[in-house]
Write a protein that holds these residues in place. Structure first.
Motif, PDB file in Angstrom:
ATOM      1  N   LEU A 384       0.983  -1.333   0.563  1.00 18.40           N
ATOM      2  CA  LEU A 384      -0.060   0.112  -0.327  1.00 18.40           C
ATOM      3  C   LEU A 384       0.997   1.181   0.299  1.00 18.40           C
ATOM      4  O   LEU A 384       1.705   1.805   1.460  1.00 18.40           O
ATOM      5  CB  LEU A 384      -0.910   0.088   1.183  1.00 18.40           C
ATOM      6  N   PHE A 385       0.936   1.821  -1.166  1.00 22.56           N
ATOM      7  CA  PHE A 385       1.997   2.629  -1.043  1.00 22.56           C
ATOM      8  C   PHE A 385       1.734   3.997  -0.478  1.00 22.56           C
ATOM      9  O   PHE A 385       2.588   4.805   0.328  1.00 22.56           O
ATOM     10  CB  PHE A 385       1.837   3.264  -2.619  1.00 22.56           C
ATOM     11  N   LEU A 386       0.417   4.149  -0.809  1.00 20.89           N
ATOM     12  CA  LEU A 386      -0.332   5.886   0.266  1.00 20.89           C
ATOM     13  C   LEU A 386      -0.546   4.995   1.894  1.00 20.89           C
ATOM     14  O   LEU A 386       0.691   6.568   2.333  1.00 20.89           O
ATOM     15  CB  LEU A 386      -1.798   6.221   0.025  1.00 20.89           C
ATOM     16  N   ASP A 387      -0.298   4.542   2.103  1.00 22.02           N
ATOM     17  CA  ASP A 387      -0.518   3.998   3.756  1.00 22.02           C
ATOM     18  C   ASP A 387       0.691   3.525   4.628  1.00 22.02           C
ATOM     19  O   ASP A 387       0.794   3.413   5.140  1.00 22.02           O
ATOM     20  CB  ASP A 387      -1.439   3.085   3.995  1.00 22.02           C
ATOM     21  N   SER A 388       1.461   3.623   3.377  1.00 27.50           N
ATOM     22  CA  SER A 388       2.996   2.876   3.712  1.00 27.50           C
ATOM     23  C   SER A 388       2.893   1.619   4.800  1.00 27.50           C
ATOM     24  O   SER A 388       3.867   1.255   5.780  1.00 27.50           O
ATOM     25  CB  SER A 388       3.588   3.370   4.332  1.00 27.50           C
ATOM     26  N   GLN A 389       2.006   0.626   4.390  1.00 29.29           N
ATOM     27  CA  GLN A 389       1.717  -0.670   4.627  1.00 29.29           C
ATOM     28  C   GLN A 389       1.866  -2.180   3.912  1.00 29.29           C
ATOM     29  O   GLN A 389       1.965  -1.474   2.471  1.00 29.29           O
ATOM     30  CB  GLN A 389       0.447  -0.397   5.420  1.00 29.29           C
ATOM     31  N   LYS A 394      -6.993 -13.066   3.602  1.00 32.03           N
ATOM     32  CA  LYS A 394      -6.976 -13.983   2.790  1.00 32.03           C
ATOM     33  C   LYS A 394      -8.037 -14.111   1.653  1.00 32.03           C
ATOM     34  O   LYS A 394      -8.953 -14.022  -0.079  1.00 32.03           O
ATOM     35  CB  LYS A 394      -8.508 -14.922   3.644  1.00 32.03           C
ATOM     36  N   VAL A 395      -7.001 -15.160   0.250  1.00 35.28           N
ATOM     37  CA  VAL A 395      -7.589 -14.763  -1.288  1.00 35.28           C
ATOM     38  C   VAL A 395      -9.009 -16.400  -0.770  1.00 35.28           C
ATOM     39  O   VAL A 395      -8.171 -17.470  -0.300  1.00 35.28           O
ATOM     40  CB  VAL A 395      -6.589 -15.806  -1.928  1.00 35.28           C
ATOM     41  N   GLY A 396      -9.920 -15.650  -0.505  1.00 37.99           N
ATOM     42  CA  GLY A 396     -11.108 -17.190  -1.104  1.00 37.99           C
ATOM     43  C   GLY A 396     -11.753 -15.997   1.150  1.00 37.99           C
ATOM     44  O   GLY A 396     -11.517 -15.183   1.379  1.00 37.99           O
ATOM     45  N   PRO A 397     -13.256 -16.263   0.699  1.00 32.15           N
ATOM     46  CA  PRO A 397     -14.302 -16.165   1.713  1.00 32.15           C
ATOM     47  C   PRO A 397     -13.829 -16.088   3.235  1.00 32.15           C
ATOM     48  O   PRO A 397     -12.897 -17.434   3.412  1.00 32.15           O
ATOM     49  CB  PRO A 397     -15.325 -16.718   1.245  1.00 32.15           C
ATOM     50  N   PRO A 398     -13.507 -14.854   3.680  1.00 33.16           N
ATOM     51  CA  PRO A 398     -14.793 -14.461   3.196  1.00 33.16           C
ATOM     52  C   PRO A 398     -13.988 -12.800   2.925  1.00 33.16           C
ATOM     53  O   PRO A 398     -14.075 -11.698   2.266  1.00 33.16           O
ATOM     54  CB  PRO A 398     -14.842 -14.129   5.100  1.00 33.16           C
ATOM     55  N   TRP A 399     -12.665 -13.205   2.339  1.00 38.52           N
ATOM     56  CA  TRP A 399     -12.188 -11.846   1.121  1.00 38.52           C
ATOM     57  C   TRP A 399     -11.617 -11.086   1.821  1.00 38.52           C
ATOM     58  O   TRP A 399     -12.317  -9.584   1.958  1.00 38.52           O
ATOM     59  CB  TRP A 399     -12.423 -11.695   0.354  1.00 38.52           C
ATOM     60  N   GLN A 400     -10.989 -10.826   3.203  1.00 43.82           N
ATOM     61  CA  GLN A 400     -10.752  -9.753   3.859  1.00 43.82           C
ATOM     62  C   GLN A 400      -9.293  -9.566   4.574  1.00 43.82           C
ATOM     63  O   GLN A 400      -8.921 -10.849   4.971  1.00 43.82           O
ATOM     64  CB  GLN A 400     -11.424 -10.315   5.196  1.00 43.82           C
ATOM     65  N   VAL A 401      -8.920  -8.393   5.207  1.00 47.53           N
ATOM     66  CA  VAL A 401      -7.984  -7.697   5.646  1.00 47.53           C
ATOM     67  C   VAL A 401      -7.318  -9.146   6.921  1.00 47.53           C
ATOM     68  O   VAL A 401      -8.470  -8.859   7.803  1.00 47.53           O
ATOM     69  CB  VAL A 401      -6.921  -6.633   5.534  1.00 47.53           C
ATOM     70  N   VAL A 402      -6.306  -9.588   7.287  1.00 49.07           N
ATOM     71  CA  VAL A 402      -5.953 -10.149   8.588  1.00 49.07           C
ATOM     72  C   VAL A 402      -5.310  -9.425   9.197  1.00 49.07           C
ATOM     73  O   VAL A 402      -5.187 -10.216  10.876  1.00 49.07           O
ATOM     74  CB  VAL A 402      -6.177 -11.540   8.261  1.00 49.07           C
ATOM     75  N   ASP A 403      -4.024  -9.118   9.094  1.00 46.23           N
ATOM     76  CA  ASP A 403      -3.354  -8.524   9.326  1.00 46.23           C
ATOM     77  C   ASP A 403      -2.269  -6.948   8.546  1.00 46.23           C
ATOM     78  O   ASP A 403      -2.712  -7.419   7.071  1.00 46.23           O
ATOM     79  CB  ASP A 403      -1.958  -9.535   9.717  1.00 46.23           C
ATOM     80  N   LYS A 404      -1.763  -6.249   9.543  1.00 46.10           N
ATOM     81  CA  LYS A 404      -1.260  -5.210   8.763  1.00 46.10           C
ATOM     82  C   LYS A 404      -0.043  -4.196   9.322  1.00 46.10           C
ATOM     83  O   LYS A 404       0.139  -4.938  10.019  1.00 46.10           O
ATOM     84  CB  LYS A 404      -2.245  -3.484   8.198  1.00 46.10           C
ATOM     85  N   ILE A 405       0.576  -4.268   8.742  1.00 44.72           N
ATOM     86  CA  ILE A 405       2.153  -3.548   9.328  1.00 44.72           C
ATOM     87  C   ILE A 405       2.850  -2.868   8.641  1.00 44.72           C
ATOM     88  O   ILE A 405       2.546  -2.128   7.132  1.00 44.72           O
ATOM     89  CB  ILE A 405       3.568  -5.382   9.276  1.00 44.72           C
ATOM     90  N   ASP A 406       3.296  -1.696   9.532  1.00 43.96           N
ATOM     91  CA  ASP A 406       4.076  -0.454   8.705  1.00 43.96           C
ATOM     92  C   ASP A 406       5.473  -0.376   8.030  1.00 43.96           C
ATOM     93  O   ASP A 406       5.586  -1.577   8.761  1.00 43.96           O
ATOM     94  CB  ASP A 406       3.895   0.775   9.751  1.00 43.96           C
ATOM     95  N   VAL A 407       5.186   0.302   6.916  1.00 43.25           N
ATOM     96  CA  VAL A 407       6.620  -0.200   6.248  1.00 43.25           C
ATOM     97  C   VAL A 407       7.122   1.476   6.091  1.00 43.25           C
ATOM     98  O   VAL A 407       6.517   2.308   6.625  1.00 43.25           O
ATOM     99  CB  VAL A 407       6.545  -0.956   5.587  1.00 43.25           C
TER     100      VAL A 407
END
Ligand code: K7E
Ligand code: CUA
Length: 635
Positions: A384-389, A394-407
């Motif tokens: 994520l260029f703008l969020d710097s993250q 998950k590839v598949g239902p429920p197609w949701q973000v499970v974790d994020k990390i700052d870079v």
């Protein structure tokens, strides 16, 4: 990364960074001691992975060991490297074809059955539309293919197919095909994009032209090969389907949707074999207005950048860089819609599929999604260029973000361990950050680029290590070290170079007119011959063979007052041209430390005034020949 994003959304970036900059060391350092252990490779031990970083506009490839993040070597590709004589000796000079720069974005390791096979590494030179092949037996650039005719720059390149049948190149810019004078205002009518399929010889990796497809004049951006069920297809994103030709930072963001182009490369090759292509600049070009069934478009929101196929080959993930979602498309749905002929018109002969007929899911990952890689547990990682993250989802239902990390900061590509293959290893991901700002000792206004190693093995992503890189890695790839078996010497028995000699007795200097060929040996610690007599005005070609068969014993050959220097590795023969411009004495020496008597390894070129009689064939004095033969025996 496109510079214009940086400009048009500079305000957003500034806001994003402001929240990350405060000097709290704990928030940036990873987990200290335990992180340190995870990157520690004991002195004398080797890393588990090789990582190949593109060198951007430095034109090179940087090789790192992972997880130590140690820089092992740099492979010169599109740019001369005087230390080793790349672009100086005759063979590599010819390969560079007169260019002294390239802008290398995407390393592409060769694959067998969709997994890295450790044979070759391909990389694009975007502006000059070239593709290089590096042989991973010796980490040397062995072929530069191009400039590919009819293409204005190749950014979506090379992205090999699962058995390295093809590498691809798609035009970043559009231009008239064939190129000719037209008014830029006639862009939509006269300009065209090109998608090129370049064949790779399965035995030796040699690239040759396969086909080109005439495309609408959009800016073709990135690519990935289908695999598994989608093997046989290559996918390309584009922006500027608005067909703007100026102020693109505004004009190319007007439409809600741009496209992914899906190319059936087997059908394209078949059409060429059946004679359906038109030759333009010596290249078979297919026009979708006439030739059906080779390429389709499906819509993607908001100027997509990366397109990445998941390990099973079922899904095609495209990142709308100006929105907050990754759009996931189903290969099966795409195929069904094509088979049913469900099209929503066409763009310059390329049928357009309906968004809702192909879409599987949208994943709300965060701002400025650019590129996606995968692990072995069914997760995807999107930069994520703008969020710097980095967002893990998950590839598949429920197609949701499970974790994020700052870079830190402004990530472009990311690279997971074997993360674009059929079998990612799921160990690491590296963030390739565009800005390093405060992460390293200050070296003036331009900072190094930043790369960050992140551990994927736990339930949460964990930042392990920061390391700087020289300009400017875009993409990189990481391969298990045990898949590579580089050679340690070039076996003399396999040296069939025309300039090679194998004994001191064969050493000689031959003259034909103004051309002088020096056939010589470099062996610790002597040049045979070490006295070379030529005339002013002669073109001198030095052919040095390094007879050594010992690991790491390379000799250099540097000539004073010239741009001539090269390295000759064990068992290798290299040829270098030097012009005898002035009568006098010109010393030469071994520029690569090779032994205790390295400093003594030197010689003289005696340049006599123009017209002085010189023997047509000179040999080193006989006692010297014997002396060197004795030396060779003792080595
Ligand atoms: Cu995203 Cu050239 Cu692949 Cu830069 S590209 S980041
Ligand atoms: Cu040979 Cu130094």
């Amino acid at each position: 990364m496109k510079r214009w994003i940086v400009l048009s959304v500079a305000g957003v970036i500034a806001l994003g960074l402001a929240s990350q900059l405060p000097g709290c060391a704990a928030s940036r350092g990873g987990a200290g001691a335990s992180a340190a252990q995870k990157v520690y490779v004991k002195p004398g031990e080797h890393d588990a992975y090789y990582a190949f970083f593109s060198g951007g506009h430095s034109g090179s490839i940087y090789v790192y060991g992972m997880p130590s993040c140690r820089h092992i070597t740099t492979i010169p590709v599109f740019t001369p490297e005087p230390a080793v004589g790349y672009g100086v000796d005759e063979e590599s000079k010819a390969m560079l074809g007169g260019f002294t720069w390239g802008d290398a974005h995407h390393p592409g390791l060769s694959e067998t059955d969709g997994d890295y096979d450790g044979r070759w590494l391909f990389i694009n030179d975007m502006p000059n539309a070239r593709i290089a092949r590096i042989d991973l037996k010796d980490f040397k650039t062995r072929q530069i293919f191009g400039p590919i005719p009819n293409l204005s720059a190749a950014h979506a390149c090379p992205f090999p197919t699962p058995n390295t049948e093809y590498v691809f190149a798609a035009s970043r810019f559009s231009a008239p095909v064939p190129n000719r004078y037209v008014r830029v205002e006639d862009y939509a009518k006269e300009f065209r994009g090109i998608i090129a399929g370049v064949k790779v010889d399965p035995k030796d990796g040699t690239m040759s032209m396969g086909f080109e497809i005439l495309m609408p004049p959009f800016n073709w951006d990135l690519a990935d090969a289908g695999k598994g069920p989608s093997h046989g297809w290559e996918f390309f994103t584009c922006y500027n389907s608005e067909m703007g030709f100026d102020s693109l930072e505004v004009k190319a963001s007007q439409a809600e949707m741009d496209f992914v182009a899906a190319v059936d490369w087997r059908a394209a090759q078949k059409a060429v074999d059946e004679g359906k292509a038109k030759m333009i600049n010596g290249t078979p070009v297919l026009d979708p207005q006439q030739v059906k069934g080779i390429v389709y478009l499906f819509p993607v929101p908001k100027s997509p950048h990366g397109v990445d196929v998941n390990p099973s080959g079922e899904y095609i993930c495209a990142s709308g860089k100006l929105q907050a979602d990754v759009s996931v498309y189903s290969y099966a749905k795409m195929k069904a819609a094509i088979d049913a002929g469900k099209f929503d018109g066409d763009r310059m002969g390329v049928p357009v599929l309906k968004y809702e007929d192909v879409l599987e899911a949208t994943v709300p990952v965060g701002l400025g999604p650019l590129h996606t890689q995968f692990d072995d547990k069914g997760y995807a990682y999107t930069s994520l260029f703008l969020d710097s993250q980095i967002a893990k989802w998950k590839v598949g239902p429920p197609w949701q973000v499970v974790d994020k990390i700052d870079v830190y900061y402004s990530i472009g590509h990311l690279m997971a361990s074997e993360g674009d293959t059929r079998h990612p290893t799921g160990d690491y991901v590296v963030a390739l950050d565009k800005l390093s700002k405060d992460r390293y000792l200050n070296v003036g206004p331009t900072h190094p680029e930043a790369a960050q190693l992140i551990d994927l093995r736990g339930p949460k992503m964990e930042l392990l290590y920061d390391f700087p890189t020289y300009l400017e890695p875009h993409y990189a790839q990481m391969i298990k070290a045990d898949k590579l078996k580089p050679i340690t010497v070039y076996p003399m028995a396999e040296n069939h170079k025309s300039g090679a000699i194998k004994t001191a007795e064969e050493a000689r200097i031959e003259r034909k007119g103004n051309r002088v060929d020096v056939y010589g040996l470099v062996v610790r610690t002597h040049f045979t011959p070490d006295i070379v007599r030529v005339n002013e005005g002669d073109d001198v070609y030095f052919h040095w063979t390094n007879l050594e068969q010992d690991d790491d014993i390379a000799h250099g050959f540097g000539i004073l007052w010239s741009s001539c220097n090269m390295q000759v590795e064990p068992g290798e023969t290299k040829t270098m041209h030097w012009k005898a411009t002035k009568a006098g004495i010109t010393p030469f020496y071994c520029s690569n430390f090779c032994s205790a008597l390295h400093q003594e390894m030197q010689g003289y070129i005696e340049v006599s005034p123009r017209g002085t009689p010189v023997a047509a064939v000179q040999r080193p004095e006989s006692e010297k020949t014997a002396e060197v033969a004795a030396l060779l025996k003792t080595e």
